[in-house]
Scaffold this motif. Structure first.
Motif, PDB file in Angstrom:
ATOM      1  N   TRP A   1       4.501  20.500 -10.801  1.00 46.81           N
ATOM      2  CA  TRP A   1       4.783  21.719 -11.555  1.00 46.81           C
ATOM      3  C   TRP A   1       6.043  22.421 -11.059  1.00 46.81           C
ATOM      4  CZ3 TRP A   1       4.853  26.275  -8.772  1.00 46.81           C
ATOM      5  CH2 TRP A   1       4.279  26.224  -7.498  1.00 46.81           C
ATOM      6  N   ARG A   2       6.421  22.198  -9.800  1.00 47.62           N
ATOM      7  CA  ARG A   2       7.601  22.857  -9.242  1.00 47.62           C
ATOM      8  C   ARG A   2       8.900  22.335  -9.852  1.00 47.62           C
ATOM      9  NH1 ARG A   2       8.795  22.029  -4.300  1.00 47.62           N
ATOM     10  NH2 ARG A   2       9.524  24.125  -3.744  1.00 47.62           N
ATOM     11  N   ALA A   3       8.824  21.141 -10.470  1.00 45.44           N
ATOM     12  CA  ALA A   3      10.015  20.586 -11.120  1.00 45.44           C
ATOM     13  C   ALA A   3      10.331  21.297 -12.430  1.00 45.44           C
ATOM     14  CB  ALA A   3       9.819  19.087 -11.370  1.00 45.44           C
ATOM     15  N   ASN A   4       9.352  22.039 -12.953  1.00 42.88           N
ATOM     16  CA  ASN A   4       9.546  22.803 -14.181  1.00 42.88           C
ATOM     17  C   ASN A   4       9.979  24.216 -13.780  1.00 42.88           C
ATOM     18  OD1 ASN A   4       8.979  24.572 -16.448  1.00 42.88           O
ATOM     19  ND2 ASN A   4       7.831  22.884 -17.365  1.00 42.88           N
ATOM     20  N   ALA A   5      11.270  24.517 -13.975  1.00 45.84           N
ATOM     21  CA  ALA A   5      11.821  25.786 -13.496  1.00 45.84           C
ATOM     22  C   ALA A   5      11.109  26.988 -14.116  1.00 45.84           C
ATOM     23  CB  ALA A   5      13.315  25.855 -13.800  1.00 45.84           C
ATOM     24  N   ARG A   6      10.796  26.885 -15.407  1.00 47.86           N
ATOM     25  CA  ARG A   6      10.128  28.015 -16.075  1.00 47.86           C
ATOM     26  C   ARG A   6       8.735  28.219 -15.523  1.00 47.86           C
ATOM     27  NH1 ARG A   6      10.009  28.476 -22.528  1.00 47.86           N
ATOM     28  NH2 ARG A   6      12.196  28.966 -22.067  1.00 47.86           N
ATOM     29  N   LEU A   7       7.991  27.134 -15.346  1.00 51.52           N
ATOM     30  CA  LEU A   7       6.635  27.239 -14.826  1.00 51.52           C
ATOM     31  C   LEU A   7       6.658  27.793 -13.405  1.00 51.52           C
ATOM     32  CD1 LEU A   7       3.622  26.755 -15.157  1.00 51.52           C
ATOM     33  CD2 LEU A   7       3.975  24.371 -14.470  1.00 51.52           C
ATOM     34  N   LYS A   8       7.616  27.353 -12.612  1.00 51.29           N
ATOM     35  CA  LYS A   8       7.708  27.854 -11.247  1.00 51.29           C
ATOM     36  C   LYS A   8       7.996  29.354 -11.242  1.00 51.29           C
ATOM     37  CE  LYS A   8       9.999  27.112  -6.803  1.00 51.29           C
ATOM     38  NZ  LYS A   8      11.046  26.362  -6.062  1.00 51.29           N
ATOM     39  N   ARG A   9       8.843  29.803 -12.170  1.00 50.45           N
ATOM     40  CA  ARG A   9       9.122  31.244 -12.257  1.00 50.45           C
ATOM     41  C   ARG A   9       7.866  32.016 -12.626  1.00 50.45           C
ATOM     42  NH1 ARG A   9      14.049  29.580 -14.700  1.00 50.45           N
ATOM     43  NH2 ARG A   9      13.173  29.929 -16.773  1.00 50.45           N
ATOM     44  N   TRP A  10       7.072  31.481 -13.578  1.00 54.83           N
ATOM     45  CA  TRP A  10       5.846  32.157 -13.974  1.00 54.83           C
ATOM     46  C   TRP A  10       4.862  32.246 -12.810  1.00 54.83           C
ATOM     47  CZ3 TRP A  10       6.146  35.264 -17.673  1.00 54.83           C
ATOM     48  CH2 TRP A  10       6.754  34.969 -18.887  1.00 54.83           C
ATOM     49  N   MET A  11       4.746  31.148 -12.068  1.00 48.12           N
ATOM     50  CA  MET A  11       3.821  31.142 -10.928  1.00 48.12           C
ATOM     51  C   MET A  11       4.301  32.075  -9.817  1.00 48.12           C
ATOM     52  SD  MET A  11       1.239  29.383 -11.803  1.00 48.12           S
ATOM     53  CE  MET A  11       1.568  30.127 -13.430  1.00 48.12           C
ATOM     54  N   THR A  12       5.608  32.166  -9.680  1.00 44.32           N
ATOM     55  CA  THR A  12       6.163  33.123  -8.717  1.00 44.32           C
ATOM     56  C   THR A  12       5.830  34.551  -9.138  1.00 44.32           C
ATOM     57  OG1 THR A  12       7.984  31.645  -8.112  1.00 44.32           O
ATOM     58  CG2 THR A  12       8.297  34.001  -7.696  1.00 44.32           C
ATOM     59  N   LEU A  13       5.960  34.807 -10.433  1.00 39.88           N
ATOM     60  CA  LEU A  13       5.685  36.151 -10.956  1.00 39.88           C
ATOM     61  C   LEU A  13       4.234  36.548 -10.750  1.00 39.88           C
ATOM     62  CD1 LEU A  13       6.688  38.630 -12.525  1.00 39.88           C
ATOM     63  CD2 LEU A  13       6.106  37.428 -14.643  1.00 39.88           C
ATOM     64  N   VAL A  14       3.310  35.653 -11.084  1.00 42.51           N
ATOM     65  CA  VAL A  14       1.897  36.009 -10.970  1.00 42.51           C
ATOM     66  C   VAL A  14       1.478  36.103  -9.494  1.00 42.51           C
ATOM     67  CG1 VAL A  14       0.916  33.670 -11.033  1.00 42.51           C
ATOM     68  CG2 VAL A  14      -0.393  35.579 -11.968  1.00 42.51           C
ATOM     69  N   THR A  15       2.089  35.304  -8.629  1.00 39.48           N
ATOM     70  CA  THR A  15       1.811  35.419  -7.197  1.00 39.48           C
ATOM     71  C   THR A  15       2.307  36.761  -6.670  1.00 39.48           C
ATOM     72  OG1 THR A  15       1.954  33.019  -6.909  1.00 39.48           O
ATOM     73  CG2 THR A  15       2.165  34.371  -4.926  1.00 39.48           C
ATOM     74  N   LEU A  16       3.482  37.176  -7.140  1.00 39.70           N
ATOM     75  CA  LEU A  16       3.990  38.494  -6.760  1.00 39.70           C
ATOM     76  C   LEU A  16       3.079  39.606  -7.272  1.00 39.70           C
ATOM     77  CD1 LEU A  16       7.839  38.052  -7.267  1.00 39.70           C
ATOM     78  CD2 LEU A  16       6.618  38.378  -5.102  1.00 39.70           C
ATOM     79  N   GLY A  17       2.390  39.341  -8.391  1.00 42.23           N
ATOM     80  CA  GLY A  17       1.425  40.311  -8.890  1.00 42.23           C
ATOM     81  C   GLY A  17       0.321  40.566  -7.873  1.00 42.23           C
ATOM     82  N   TRP A  18      -0.099  39.514  -7.170  1.00 40.46           N
ATOM     83  CA  TRP A  18      -1.105  39.688  -6.117  1.00 40.46           C
ATOM     84  C   TRP A  18      -0.519  40.417  -4.914  1.00 40.46           C
ATOM     85  CZ3 TRP A  18      -6.281  38.868  -6.141  1.00 40.46           C
ATOM     86  CH2 TRP A  18      -6.804  38.207  -7.262  1.00 40.46           C
ATOM     87  N   VAL A  19       0.750  40.167  -4.630  1.00 45.40           N
ATOM     88  CA  VAL A  19       1.412  40.910  -3.548  1.00 45.40           C
ATOM     89  C   VAL A  19       1.392  42.404  -3.870  1.00 45.40           C
ATOM     90  CG1 VAL A  19       3.582  41.294  -2.317  1.00 45.40           C
ATOM     91  CG2 VAL A  19       2.882  38.967  -2.909  1.00 45.40           C
ATOM     92  N   VAL A  20       1.704  42.727  -5.123  1.00 45.72           N
ATOM     93  CA  VAL A  20       1.691  44.124  -5.559  1.00 45.72           C
ATOM     94  C   VAL A  20       0.285  44.707  -5.455  1.00 45.72           C
ATOM     95  CG1 VAL A  20       2.011  45.661  -7.544  1.00 45.72           C
ATOM     96  CG2 VAL A  20       3.696  43.874  -7.062  1.00 45.72           C
ATOM     97  N   PHE A  21      -0.716  43.913  -5.802  1.00 42.03           N
ATOM     98  CA  PHE A  21      -2.112  44.363  -5.729  1.00 42.03           C
ATOM     99  C   PHE A  21      -2.483  44.777  -4.303  1.00 42.03           C
ATOM    100  CE2 PHE A  21      -6.585  42.840  -4.989  1.00 42.03           C
ATOM    101  CZ  PHE A  21      -7.215  43.898  -5.610  1.00 42.03           C
ATOM    102  N   PHE A  22      -2.167  43.919  -3.332  1.00 49.69           N
ATOM    103  CA  PHE A  22      -2.493  44.238  -1.946  1.00 49.69           C
ATOM    104  C   PHE A  22      -1.644  45.410  -1.439  1.00 49.69           C
ATOM    105  CE2 PHE A  22      -3.648  39.612  -2.058  1.00 49.69           C
ATOM    106  CZ  PHE A  22      -5.007  39.801  -1.940  1.00 49.69           C
ATOM    107  N   ALA A  23      -0.377  45.448  -1.862  1.00 54.04           N
ATOM    108  CA  ALA A  23       0.493  46.547  -1.442  1.00 54.04           C
ATOM    109  C   ALA A  23       0.026  47.870  -2.048  1.00 54.04           C
ATOM    110  CB  ALA A  23       1.932  46.264  -1.860  1.00 54.04           C
TER     111      ALA A  23
END
Length: 246
Positions: free
Chosen positions: A155-177
């Motif tokens: 999935w990391r070879a798909n730049a768009r998918l990697k961006r989406w997964m980065t975004l949703v992971t950052l959403g969890w960072v925001v949740f804890f913050a």
């Protein structure tokens, strides 16, 4: 020797399916799967009741020993109940350990507000772990979803998918913050009641909502990238066959 990497991959996939996100994704995103992801009714009770007991007792009695003793006693009851029901006791043991550590910190300082110190440490640790995963290019939600959809690291070879997964992971960072940003001022203000209520509201309810949003997001993104539900379903069947010895 060649079987070892495959065994590790299967073990990682099984662990992903056993995670809260995996249970929601494979359970069809319904209320029942969400309930299972949070440990069922028993798991929710074990997560909520000890903190609620501390808040109520400390608010109405002001007695620190009773306030920390009752949640610890409840933790023991939860362990015994799981053992009687022949269920794994590890969640209840972890809960008891948390209650004991929290109680020790409060008793040591003589201030009930310190019962909530461990929550700050765990939120900080989880937030840091999710953030580091983004920095190193392996966002944790993407890693879990990749295992769930048998995508491995492709999935990391798909730049768009990697961006989406980065975004949703950052959403969890925001949740804890966000937890820390809201709760730390209450801690430093010494407002036990407000902090306790906030902890309850920002605990299981918010976690459940974010879990469902994450599952929907991951499933849609991986499906759009060509990793469909069928992959997850086949993985679940394979895991079931292995469990049955087939």
């Amino acid at each position: 020797m060649t079987a070892e990497p495959d065994d590790r991959a299967r073990s990682a996939a099984d662990a992903a399916r056993a995670s809260a996100l995996g249970r929601v994704v494979e359970g069809g995103l319904g209320g029942r799967s969400l309930l299972a992801a949070m440990g069922g009714v028993r798991g929710i009770v074990e997560a909520v009741v000890p903190g609620l007991a501390f808040l109520v007792l400390f608010t109405f009695t002001g007695d620190l020993w009773w306030s920390v003793g009752v949640p610890a006693a409840l933790g023991v009851v939860f362990i015994v109940a799981r053992l009687i029901a022949r269920q794994t006791a590890m969640p209840a043991i972890a809960g008891l350990l948390g209650a004991v550590i929290s109680g020790f910190l409060a008793i040591r300082s003589g201030d009930g507000i310190d019962y909530y110190l461990t929550g700050f440490w765990t939120n900080g640790a989880y937030g840091a772990a999710f953030l580091v995963s983004v920095v190193v290019g392996w966002p944790l939600i993407g890693v879990l979803a990749g295992l769930l959809f048998n995508a491995g690291g492709r999935w990391r070879a798909n730049a768009r998918l990697k961006r989406w997964m980065t975004l949703v992971t950052l959403g969890w960072v925001v949740f804890f913050a966000l937890r820390l940003a809201v709760q730390l001022p209450l801690y430093f203000a010494g407002n036990v009641e407000a902090l306790g209520v906030t902890r309850l509201v920002m605990g299981t309810p918010m976690y459940g909502v974010l879990l469902v949003v994450t599952a929907l997001f991951a499933r849609g993104a991986f499906r759009a990238a060509g990793f469909g539900d069928g992959d997850a379903e086949r993985g679940a069947v394979e895991a079931s066959r292995r469990a049955d010895g087939g």
